[in-house]
Design a protein around this motif. Sequence first.
Motif, PDB file in Angstrom:
ATOM      1  N   MET A   1      -2.498  25.353   4.841  1.00 42.70           N
ATOM      2  CA  MET A   1      -3.919  25.024   4.863  1.00 42.70           C
ATOM      3  C   MET A   1      -4.777  26.126   4.247  1.00 42.70           C
ATOM      4  O   MET A   1      -5.929  25.899   3.891  1.00 42.70           O
ATOM      5  CB  MET A   1      -4.379  24.755   6.286  1.00 42.70           C
ATOM      6  CG  MET A   1      -3.919  23.426   6.855  1.00 42.70           C
ATOM      7  SD  MET A   1      -4.598  21.993   5.955  1.00 42.70           S
ATOM      8  CE  MET A   1      -6.348  22.136   6.343  1.00 42.70           C
ATOM      9  N   GLY A   2      -4.213  27.318   4.080  1.00 44.18           N
ATOM     10  CA  GLY A   2      -4.955  28.385   3.419  1.00 44.18           C
ATOM     11  C   GLY A   2      -5.369  28.022   2.005  1.00 44.18           C
ATOM     12  O   GLY A   2      -6.312  28.611   1.457  1.00 44.18           O
TER      13      GLY A   2
ATOM     14  N   THR B   1       1.453  15.301   7.430  1.00 42.62           N
ATOM     15  CA  THR B   1       1.640  15.576   8.854  1.00 42.62           C
ATOM     16  C   THR B   1       0.435  16.344   9.371  1.00 42.62           C
ATOM     17  O   THR B   1      -0.269  16.993   8.595  1.00 42.62           O
ATOM     18  CB  THR B   1       2.924  16.390   9.103  1.00 42.62           C
ATOM     19  OG1 THR B   1       3.061  16.657  10.504  1.00 42.62           O
ATOM     20  CG2 THR B   1       2.885  17.706   8.353  1.00 42.62           C
ATOM     21  N   THR B   2       0.200  16.277  10.655  1.00 40.25           N
ATOM     22  CA  THR B   2      -0.841  17.100  11.276  1.00 40.25           C
ATOM     23  C   THR B   2      -0.225  18.149  12.202  1.00 40.25           C
ATOM     24  O   THR B   2      -0.948  18.882  12.871  1.00 40.25           O
ATOM     25  CB  THR B   2      -1.826  16.228  12.078  1.00 40.25           C
ATOM     26  OG1 THR B   2      -1.102  15.479  13.066  1.00 40.25           O
ATOM     27  CG2 THR B   2      -2.590  15.279  11.164  1.00 40.25           C
ATOM     28  N   ASP B   3       1.095  18.228  12.224  1.00 37.16           N
ATOM     29  CA  ASP B   3       1.799  19.213  13.050  1.00 37.16           C
ATOM     30  C   ASP B   3       1.735  20.575  12.352  1.00 37.16           C
ATOM     31  O   ASP B   3       2.322  20.747  11.276  1.00 37.16           O
ATOM     32  CB  ASP B   3       3.254  18.784  13.242  1.00 37.16           C
ATOM     33  CG  ASP B   3       4.056  19.762  14.091  1.00 37.16           C
ATOM     34  OD1 ASP B   3       3.501  20.819  14.489  1.00 37.16           O
ATOM     35  OD2 ASP B   3       5.237  19.476  14.351  1.00 37.16           O
ATOM     36  N   PRO B   4       1.036  21.553  12.920  1.00 36.21           N
ATOM     37  CA  PRO B   4       0.898  22.853  12.250  1.00 36.21           C
ATOM     38  C   PRO B   4       2.218  23.528  11.938  1.00 36.21           C
ATOM     39  O   PRO B   4       2.304  24.311  10.985  1.00 36.21           O
ATOM     40  CB  PRO B   4       0.075  23.678  13.247  1.00 36.21           C
ATOM     41  CG  PRO B   4      -0.642  22.677  14.086  1.00 36.21           C
ATOM     42  CD  PRO B   4       0.307  21.516  14.201  1.00 36.21           C
ATOM     43  N   ALA B   5       3.251  23.232  12.717  1.00 41.00           N
ATOM     44  CA  ALA B   5       4.534  23.892  12.518  1.00 41.00           C
ATOM     45  C   ALA B   5       5.434  23.174  11.515  1.00 41.00           C
ATOM     46  O   ALA B   5       6.457  23.717  11.087  1.00 41.00           O
ATOM     47  CB  ALA B   5       5.269  24.017  13.854  1.00 41.00           C
ATOM     48  N   ALA B   6       5.054  21.958  11.132  1.00 38.09           N
ATOM     49  CA  ALA B   6       5.887  21.171  10.219  1.00 38.09           C
ATOM     50  C   ALA B   6       5.537  21.482   8.768  1.00 38.09           C
ATOM     51  O   ALA B   6       4.409  21.833   8.440  1.00 38.09           O
ATOM     52  CB  ALA B   6       5.703  19.682  10.497  1.00 38.09           C
TER      53      ALA B   6
ATOM     54  N   LEU C   1      -0.003  17.713   0.391  1.00 46.26           N
ATOM     55  CA  LEU C   1      -1.307  18.118   0.900  1.00 46.26           C
ATOM     56  C   LEU C   1      -2.320  17.851  -0.207  1.00 46.26           C
ATOM     57  O   LEU C   1      -2.149  18.331  -1.338  1.00 46.26           O
ATOM     58  CB  LEU C   1      -1.303  19.604   1.271  1.00 46.26           C
ATOM     59  CG  LEU C   1      -2.644  20.257   1.647  1.00 46.26           C
ATOM     60  CD1 LEU C   1      -3.252  19.609   2.873  1.00 46.26           C
ATOM     61  CD2 LEU C   1      -2.456  21.759   1.871  1.00 46.26           C
ATOM     62  N   VAL C   2      -3.327  17.059   0.091  1.00 43.61           N
ATOM     63  CA  VAL C   2      -4.370  16.716  -0.880  1.00 43.61           C
ATOM     64  C   VAL C   2      -5.670  17.378  -0.452  1.00 43.61           C
ATOM     65  O   VAL C   2      -6.089  17.256   0.703  1.00 43.61           O
ATOM     66  CB  VAL C   2      -4.565  15.191  -0.999  1.00 43.61           C
ATOM     67  CG1 VAL C   2      -5.781  14.865  -1.873  1.00 43.61           C
ATOM     68  CG2 VAL C   2      -3.317  14.539  -1.583  1.00 43.61           C
ATOM     69  N   VAL C   3      -6.296  18.081  -1.377  1.00 42.36           N
ATOM     70  CA  VAL C   3      -7.583  18.720  -1.117  1.00 42.36           C
ATOM     71  C   VAL C   3      -8.618  18.098  -2.054  1.00 42.36           C
ATOM     72  O   VAL C   3      -8.430  18.087  -3.277  1.00 42.36           O
ATOM     73  CB  VAL C   3      -7.519  20.244  -1.326  1.00 42.36           C
ATOM     74  CG1 VAL C   3      -8.883  20.874  -1.030  1.00 42.36           C
ATOM     75  CG2 VAL C   3      -6.448  20.857  -0.437  1.00 42.36           C
TER      76      VAL C   3
ATOM     77  N   THR D   1      -6.464  23.067  10.480  1.00 39.03           N
ATOM     78  CA  THR D   1      -5.886  21.715  10.511  1.00 39.03           C
ATOM     79  C   THR D   1      -6.799  20.694  11.165  1.00 39.03           C
ATOM     80  O   THR D   1      -6.615  19.490  10.984  1.00 39.03           O
ATOM     81  CB  THR D   1      -4.531  21.738  11.245  1.00 39.03           C
ATOM     82  OG1 THR D   1      -4.685  22.391  12.509  1.00 39.03           O
ATOM     83  CG2 THR D   1      -3.475  22.468  10.442  1.00 39.03           C
ATOM     84  N   THR D   2      -7.817  21.148  11.901  1.00 39.85           N
ATOM     85  CA  THR D   2      -8.737  20.195  12.534  1.00 39.85           C
ATOM     86  C   THR D   2      -9.576  19.451  11.492  1.00 39.85           C
ATOM     87  O   THR D   2     -10.176  18.423  11.810  1.00 39.85           O
ATOM     88  CB  THR D   2      -9.665  20.886  13.541  1.00 39.85           C
ATOM     89  OG1 THR D   2     -10.428  21.898  12.867  1.00 39.85           O
ATOM     90  CG2 THR D   2      -8.884  21.516  14.670  1.00 39.85           C
TER      91      THR D   2
END
Length: 241
Positions: A70-71, A118-123, A128-130, A235-236
């Motif tokens: 997410m960075g 996924t929304t699981d931070p550890a996965a 990932l689309v920005v 991630t929120t």
Amino acid sequence: MSVEPGLEGPTFPPLQTGVPLGARVDPFARAVAQAQGGEVEPGTVHYAETDRALRLAVTFAPETPLRHAMGVVLAVELGLADAIGALAPPEVAVHFTWPAGVKVNGAACGRIRAAASTTDPAAEPDWLVVGVELDVSPEPGTETGRTPDRTWLHAEGCADVTVPALISSFARHMLVWVHSFMADGLGPAHAAWRAKCDTLEQDITEPQAGFFAGLDEHGGMLLRTGSGTRIIPLTTMLEAP
């Protein structure tokens, strides 16, 4: 975005592929839908052909857990700020509000969006689309003085900045920040983003009320309230695909 005779559309660095879409198509929604179907290669930039707003979406294929991946949102935001800075007069200031607001000369002018497999931070996400949205010029007849908390790029001394030029500039500057993030981690982007956040170390009401004390190592908000300090992770901001 209707390109006038003699003028070119946006250009992209070798590692990126531009996909033009109709003015009324949402590039973010299209990129997410195609990523879900496994149809889009990383580095693809979907963009709307309109001269009134910058609307595009970049597809990534992270090879790290989502909390770290997410960075790239901060890298994209900094790429946008540098793109505007390269085209706009020097007095034009770009700032951010956490996690996704873009301000020009103190007024809201755009936003960043994100979605992942996924929304699981550890996965580790498959994709990932920005998305990037920036208001460039108002609709005809809009009285801009009636909305002091909202602005358009052309209303801030940037009347000569075109959307194709902005897309091209963004593609180059964003790639520099993404490469920095991949090679050096979030540290450089972390510091640069903090310098452009005008609500840092202030009391805020959004996304929640409290004192915005800083960012954690993954770009999450450190929010201080009467009950202590807690982390609101990046991630929120993820939208449901």
